[in-house]
Design an enzyme around this catalytic site. Structure first.
Site, PDB file in Angstrom:
ATOM      1  N   LYS A 182       0.442  -1.952   0.118  1.00  0.00           N
ATOM      2  CA  LYS A 182       0.139  -0.298   0.040  1.00  0.00           C
ATOM      3  C   LYS A 182       0.549   1.198   0.074  1.00  0.00           C
ATOM      4  CE  LYS A 182      -3.962  -2.802   0.360  1.00  0.00           C
ATOM      5  NZ  LYS A 182      -4.918  -3.254   0.880  1.00  0.00           N
TER       6      LYS A 182
HETATM    7  C1  LIG Z   1      -6.036  -4.091   1.631  1.00  0.00           C
HETATM    8  C2  LIG Z   1      -7.221  -3.511   1.540  1.00  0.00           C
HETATM    9  C3  LIG Z   1      -8.053  -4.095   2.465  1.00  0.00           C
HETATM   10  C4  LIG Z   1      -7.179  -4.272   3.990  1.00  0.00           C
HETATM   11  O1  LIG Z   1      -5.979  -3.827   4.637  1.00  0.00           O
HETATM   12  P1  LIG Z   1      -5.442  -4.799   5.640  1.00  0.00           P
HETATM   13  O2  LIG Z   1      -4.726  -3.598   6.496  1.00  0.00           O
HETATM   14  O3  LIG Z   1      -4.654  -5.713   5.135  1.00  0.00           O
HETATM   15  O4  LIG Z   1      -6.312  -5.739   6.552  1.00  0.00           O
HETATM   16  C5  LIG Z   1      -9.215  -3.449   2.651  1.00  0.00           C
HETATM   17  N1  LIG Z   1      -9.733  -2.309   2.057  1.00  0.00           N
HETATM   18  C6  LIG Z   1      -9.110  -2.119   1.033  1.00  0.00           C
HETATM   19  C7  LIG Z   1      -9.866  -1.740  -0.431  1.00  0.00           C
HETATM   20  C8  LIG Z   1      -7.759  -2.818   0.400  1.00  0.00           C
HETATM   21  O5  LIG Z   1      -7.458  -2.140  -0.857  1.00  0.00           O
END
Ligand SMILES: *Cc1c(COP(=O)(O)O)cnc(C)c1O
Length: 381
Positions: A182
């Site tokens: 991310k």
């Molecule tokens: C990656 C993602 C998540 C999950 O995030 P985590 O930190 O791994 O729990 C939730 N929503 C969206 C839109 C994502 O892209």
């Protein structure tokens, strides 16, 4: 010349390594001051009154619905076009996720939200798909009219703004993800932001078993009371210090993403036979997580071949997301949804290929990806 272009890459430097090493030379691994510092700095970065660090974005969304007290018999509106976590957070509470289709741009169709509201609706969740902002003014107008709390899934939205206000500050809460690929990472981790002091306090307790006082607030070591049912969704000092270092760099990461996304979008639009998402042309308000290239309908059966061709040429791809959430086996079997109820989300998930624009890549890489994509189309389709 062939290249290797990973879809995503955590941007970890000497600064993160040194900071983590310094924490490891110290006995305080949890409950320490770095978590508070990370929360304060993240809050300042996005302009939020309150920030609560949690173990993941999923944890943050689960805690949000715990804090709002939703449960059996309640409904929460969830985008069909999102990560399964947005829906699971509702499902985990025993409430029912009611899915709303996306518009052609991948973001939730506000009209579909309104059509889904019933007397049982106790929440609305939205996701800023690929970091392009949802029309939060329209969503909040509905939320205010019907008095329903709003959760913004900001997992891809560090750097996303609407009228200069950061994503996550329009609804009741915004939940961010610091998963490795991310916009910034703490390996695993997340952050909840809110304007509501009382809610922030409740979320802080819920993330730590429902304890009435934090480690620092205890006058007698080990003595506390439990005032609500809660989880262990804390982050640790190693994650917090990584986050503090990443925050110093994240504006630069987002700027690089915007430059890459602008160039690759222009190149792909020249190639044609695809629709490039996000379609939002105001690049400065987007966090530019990746581009999702939706193939024309006649190319749907060629998607795997195109992905294989790109992979053979070193271009890493992904799919955001692999299925409209209501069409995932768990949700389809439980609620009996069909694809024709979510035509836009279904088309994006079955016909799209996600291409990278991350800060580990530069303009030459974007040209390489566009050229590889054009060659793949020519040879396969
Ligand atoms: C990656 C993602 C998540 C999950 O995030 P985590 O930190 O791994 O729990 C939730 N929503 C969206 C839109 C994502 O892209």
């Amino acid at each position: 010349m062939s290249r290797v272009i990973p879809f995503g890459m955590p941007m970890i430097g000497e600064e993160e390594r040194a900071a983590v090493d310094a924490v490891l030379r110290n006995p305080i691994l949890v409950h320490g001051p770095l978590i508070k510092e990370f929360e304060a700095k993240f809050a300042e970065h996005v302009g939020a009154p309150h920030a609560v660090a949690v173990s993941s974005c999923t944890a943050g969304m689960h805690l949000t619905w715990m804090a709002k007290g939703i449960g059996e018999g309640d409904e929460v509106i969830v985008p069909a076009q999102t990560h399964v976590a947005t829906a699971h957070a509702v499902e985990l509470m025993g409430a029912k996720p009611v899915f709303a289709d996306a518009g052609l741009d991948g973001n939730i169709d506000v009209g579909a939200i309104e059509r889904s509201i019933t007397s049982r609706t106790k929440g609305i969740s939205v996701v800023h798909y690929l970091g392009a902002p949802v029309d939060m003014k329209a969503v909040m107008e509905l939320a205010t009219t019907y008095d329903i709390p709003v959760l913004e899934d900001c997992a891809l939205a560090v750097g996303t703004t609407i009228d200069g206000v950061h994503a996550g500050l329009w609804g009741d809460v915004g939940c961010f993800s610091f998963y490795p690929v991310k916009h910034m990472t703490t390996a695993e981790g997340g952050m909840i932001i809110t304007k509501d002091a009382e809610l922030a306090d409740r979320l802080g307790k819920l993330r730590a078993f429902g304890q009435d006082r934090t480690f620092q607030e205890r006058t007698v070591p080990g003595v506390y009371d439990i005032v609500m049912l809660g989880m262990n969704y804390r982050i640790n000092e190693l994650q917090a210090v990584m986050g503090i270092e990443q925050l110093k760099k994240v504006d630069g990461f987002v700027a690089a993403r915007r430059i890459n996304a602008t160039h690759l979008t222009a190149r792909l639009n020249e190639i044609g036979r695809v629709r490039v998402l996000p379609t939002d042309t105001d690049i400065e308000r987007q966090s530019c997580y990746c581009l999702s290239v939706v193939l024309d309908a006649d190319l749907e059966s060629k998607r795997i071949d195109i992905v294989e061709h790109l992979r053979a040429n070193g271009v890493g791809t992904s799919v955001y997301y692999p299925s409209a959430v209501p069409m995932l086996t768990y949700y389809r079997q439980k609620y009996g949804y069909t694809a024709d109820q979510f035509p836009n989300a279904h088309a994006i998930s079955t016909r799209s290929i996600a291409l990278p624009v991350g800060p580990h890549l530069d303009r030459d890489d974007m040209d390489y990806i566009a050229d590889a994509f054009a060659t793949a189309l020519k040879e396969i389709a």
